[in-house]
Motif scaffolding. Sequence first.
Motif, PDB file in Angstrom:
ATOM      1  N   TRP A 117      18.124  12.399  37.680  1.00 62.20           N
ATOM      2  CA  TRP A 117      17.750  12.536  39.079  1.00 62.20           C
ATOM      3  C   TRP A 117      18.132  11.323  39.922  1.00 62.20           C
ATOM      4  O   TRP A 117      18.233  11.419  41.146  1.00 62.20           O
ATOM      5  N   HIS A 155      21.265  18.444  50.790  1.00 63.04           N
ATOM      6  CA  HIS A 155      20.038  17.883  50.218  1.00 63.04           C
ATOM      7  C   HIS A 155      20.211  16.405  49.930  1.00 63.04           C
ATOM      8  O   HIS A 155      19.321  15.592  50.222  1.00 63.04           O
ATOM      9  N   PHE A 194      11.929  21.442  47.693  1.00 64.79           N
ATOM     10  CA  PHE A 194      11.812  21.795  46.278  1.00 64.79           C
ATOM     11  C   PHE A 194      10.416  22.352  45.961  1.00 64.79           C
ATOM     12  O   PHE A 194      10.081  22.596  44.809  1.00 64.79           O
ATOM     13  N   THR A 195       9.591  22.505  47.005  1.00 64.16           N
ATOM     14  CA  THR A 195       8.224  22.966  46.786  1.00 64.16           C
ATOM     15  C   THR A 195       7.932  24.285  47.492  1.00 64.16           C
ATOM     16  O   THR A 195       6.987  24.983  47.119  1.00 64.16           O
ATOM     17  N   GLN A 199      12.734  27.643  48.366  1.00 66.07           N
ATOM     18  CA  GLN A 199      13.542  26.603  47.738  1.00 66.07           C
ATOM     19  C   GLN A 199      14.753  27.212  47.030  1.00 66.07           C
ATOM     20  O   GLN A 199      14.752  28.391  46.658  1.00 66.07           O
ATOM     21  N   SER A 201      16.172  27.215  43.753  1.00 68.02           N
ATOM     22  CA  SER A 201      15.682  26.816  42.435  1.00 68.02           C
ATOM     23  C   SER A 201      16.787  26.227  41.561  1.00 68.02           C
ATOM     24  O   SER A 201      16.522  25.351  40.723  1.00 68.02           O
ATOM     25  N   ARG A 204      17.096  22.574  42.479  1.00 62.56           N
ATOM     26  CA  ARG A 204      15.872  21.885  42.061  1.00 62.56           C
ATOM     27  C   ARG A 204      15.840  21.673  40.560  1.00 62.56           C
ATOM     28  O   ARG A 204      15.564  20.568  40.074  1.00 62.56           O
ATOM     29  N   MET A 215       9.587  16.737  42.528  1.00 63.66           N
ATOM     30  CA  MET A 215       9.770  17.853  43.463  1.00 63.66           C
ATOM     31  C   MET A 215       9.316  17.446  44.860  1.00 63.66           C
ATOM     32  O   MET A 215       9.972  17.746  45.857  1.00 63.66           O
ATOM     33  N   SER A 219      11.566  16.737  48.276  1.00 68.14           N
ATOM     34  CA  SER A 219      11.381  17.730  49.334  1.00 68.14           C
ATOM     35  C   SER A 219      11.462  16.972  50.652  1.00 68.14           C
ATOM     36  O   SER A 219      10.491  16.355  51.092  1.00 68.14           O
TER      37      SER A 219
END
Length: 298
Positions: A117, A155, A194-195, A199, A201, A204, A215, A219
Amino acid sequence: MLAVIVATIPVNGQFCKVNLYPEGAIPNYMDAGESEQWDSTDIVRVGLVQMPDIAVFLPSKKSRTGEAVIICPGGGYHRLSYDWEGEDVAKFWNSKGIAAIVLKYRLPVSKAQAEPWKSPLMDAKRAMRMVRYHAPEWGIDPHRIGIMGFSAGGHLASSLSTHFDTGDPGAQDPIERVSSRPDFAILVYPVITFTGDFQHSGSRKALVGENVELMEYFSSELQVTPETPPTFLVHAADDRGVPPENSIVYFQALQKNKVPVEMHIYPQGGHGFSLGIGKGHLAEWPERAYVWLESLRE
């Protein structure tokens, strides 16, 4: 040791690729025996990025406005739509006298990322620092450098807009001392939340998996502050891949924090329309973004 040799960029040249990090010093990286994957079947796609870099497209000296846009192609954090949402867009900005820099960022699905990440945002921050550091040589105003992204690249651009830093004044590398804050952001059919129920998925799961804390951290509508840069949003109402609610909640968060924002939601276009060529009046969005960017000069 700097990651770039400025002399490799022609004074009047339009293009050069520059590694983000010095050879053998890529952070959060481990050799997993992977090789980058390039596919040009219809558009150029890049997967398993190993050496992140920037492709610098410069307009002629006579045309320069001083602005620069760093472009993050999309691809769901699985791959990069490198020419469709990168090089093609860079050429549009060059036609307006604006420098454009296409970011080839690392992807979390690569086994070469120690903490998956971290790598995309790390690369986006480094790209912003590098462009700002070398702004004088590249004919760029260091206070007029923005970030732009499409889909998952949107994003990443919104993540940089909400998780930038001022640089590390004690860093040995002078590039790392420079701020990573964008001066503006242009987000095109971006993944934002992401919540939420809307979203994406796939993005994410690729970036943060099921980690609830991450998440929320990624977001972007939850991370906006008054310091988030002015933003331009583009989406299509019939986008089934990344619903327009992603742009809407970000727009609302920006308004709540009194951050200048402009949003255009077109009735048709679906997902992944890039410059909108052949899509009727949707093809006007790049010009609208340019006019908005001009308004920031006032």
